[in-house]
Design an enzyme around this catalytic site. Structure first.
Site, mmCIF file in Angstrom:
data_model
loop_
_atom_site.group_PDB
_atom_site.id
_atom_site.type_symbol
_atom_site.label_atom_id
_atom_site.label_comp_id
_atom_site.label_asym_id
_atom_site.label_seq_id
_atom_site.Cartn_x
_atom_site.Cartn_y
_atom_site.Cartn_z
ATOM 1 N N CYS A 88 0.826 -1.205 0.000
ATOM 2 C CA CYS A 88 0.000 0.000 0.000
ATOM 3 C C CYS A 88 0.866 1.263 0.000
ATOM 4 O O CYS A 88 1.517 1.539 -0.996
ATOM 5 C CB CYS A 88 -0.986 -0.061 1.160
ATOM 6 S SG CYS A 88 -2.451 0.915 0.836
ATOM 7 N N HIS A 180 -3.320 -5.105 1.535
ATOM 8 C CA HIS A 180 -2.744 -5.562 2.801
ATOM 9 C C HIS A 180 -3.048 -7.044 3.001
ATOM 10 O O HIS A 180 -4.186 -7.386 3.297
ATOM 11 C CB HIS A 180 -3.372 -4.808 3.976
ATOM 12 C CG HIS A 180 -3.123 -3.332 3.951
ATOM 13 N ND1 HIS A 180 -2.118 -2.736 4.666
ATOM 14 C CD2 HIS A 180 -3.756 -2.340 3.284
ATOM 15 C CE1 HIS A 180 -2.135 -1.438 4.457
ATOM 16 N NE2 HIS A 180 -3.125 -1.165 3.622
ATOM 17 N N GLU A 182 -1.470 -8.685 5.416
ATOM 18 C CA GLU A 182 -1.116 -8.934 6.819
ATOM 19 C C GLU A 182 -2.291 -8.710 7.772
ATOM 20 O O GLU A 182 -2.232 -9.106 8.921
ATOM 21 C CB GLU A 182 0.073 -8.046 7.233
ATOM 22 C CG GLU A 182 -0.224 -6.554 7.409
ATOM 23 C CD GLU A 182 -0.438 -5.794 6.097
ATOM 24 O OE1 GLU A 182 -0.297 -6.398 5.015
ATOM 25 O OE2 GLU A 182 -0.776 -4.603 6.183
HETATM 26 N N1 GLN Z 1 -3.614 6.364 0.544
HETATM 27 C C1 GLN Z 1 -2.410 6.157 1.314
HETATM 28 C C2 GLN Z 1 -1.238 6.950 0.738
HETATM 29 O O1 GLN Z 1 -1.322 7.463 -0.324
HETATM 30 C C3 GLN Z 1 -2.051 4.690 1.382
HETATM 31 C C4 GLN Z 1 -3.087 3.960 2.186
HETATM 32 C C5 GLN Z 1 -2.557 2.758 2.908
HETATM 33 O O2 GLN Z 1 -1.361 2.539 3.047
HETATM 34 N N2 GLN Z 1 -3.475 1.980 3.448
HETATM 35 O O3 GLN Z 1 -0.217 7.027 1.374
#
Ligand code: GLN
Length: 201
Positions: A88, A180, A182
């Site tokens: 992410c 994610h 995890e």
């Molecule tokens: N939207 C977040 C970002 O741009 C990432 C979201 C996340 O890590 N769950 O940093």
């Protein structure tokens, strides 16, 4: 065999511990029998086979990496063979290119990241993802204001798509997931990463 040159070193994996789901990543690593280390200083990177960059807020994490100089340390360790897995916000930080953003990044991987790319109505959702390289059964992943990979360079292997968007990719010792694993006890992707990290650079 202790002390012998031929003894395989145990694989230690660090989790960047500025913010985000650090504990969940550590628990997932421990569940597959791998030593997990919290890493937020240069000396914590010593002896790590791999480093996980968790989700969180990529602009904040990028600033912290720059302020504490850990960005340079991670790049240097990666050049020496340390594997890196970003989930992410971690994916965003690993990308060389981020759409419409000049934010600080590690810039390790030849991908373009599009932030918050799954639209406002469905900012968070859980789904099955087919990733044959990881295993025959679909993986379970949680998307939380998730990015996707909008473009990849030649050396990048696309491992999974969701709704035609690239959500999992590998480039040598670099692995990036938009979701994610995890948070819901999905351990196969961590196993896959640990195998990359444990293999000879
Ligand atoms: N939207 C977040 C970002 O741009 C990432 C979201 C996340 O890590 N769950 O940093």
């Amino acid at each position: 065999m202790t002390g012998s040159c031929t003894t395989a070193k145990p694989t230690r994996i660090g989790v960047l511990a500025y913010q985000g789901d650090v504990r969940e990543h550590m628990a997932t690593l421990e569940a597959i029998g791998v030593e997990a280390v919290r890493a937020n200083k240069a000396e914590h990177l010593e002896g790590l086979a791999g480093l996980i960059i968790p989700g969180g807020e990529s602009t904040t994490m990028g600033k912290l990496l720059t302020v504490f100089g850990l960005d340079e340390e991670i790049r240097a360790r990666h050049r020496q063979g340390m594997a890196v897995f970003g989930t992410c916000a971690g994916l965003i930080l690993m990308a060389k290119r981020i759409e419409n953003s000049e934010q600080a990044r590690l810039g390790l991987m030849d991908i373009t990241a599009a932030r918050n790319a799954f639209g406002r109505q469905i900012q968070s959702f859980e789904t099955d993802i087919d990733a044959p390289a990881i295993g025959p059964e679909p993986m379970r992943g949680v998307f939380i204001r998730a990015p996707y990979i909008s473009d990849v360079g030649e050396g990048v292997e696309v491992l999974a798509r969701f709704n035609d968007r690239i959500v999992l990719a590998r480039q040598g010792r670099l692995l990036a997931a938009a979701f994610h694993p995890e948070l819901i006890g999905e351990t196969r992707l961590h196993r896959y990463f640990v195998d990359i990290a444990a293999s000879a650079p």
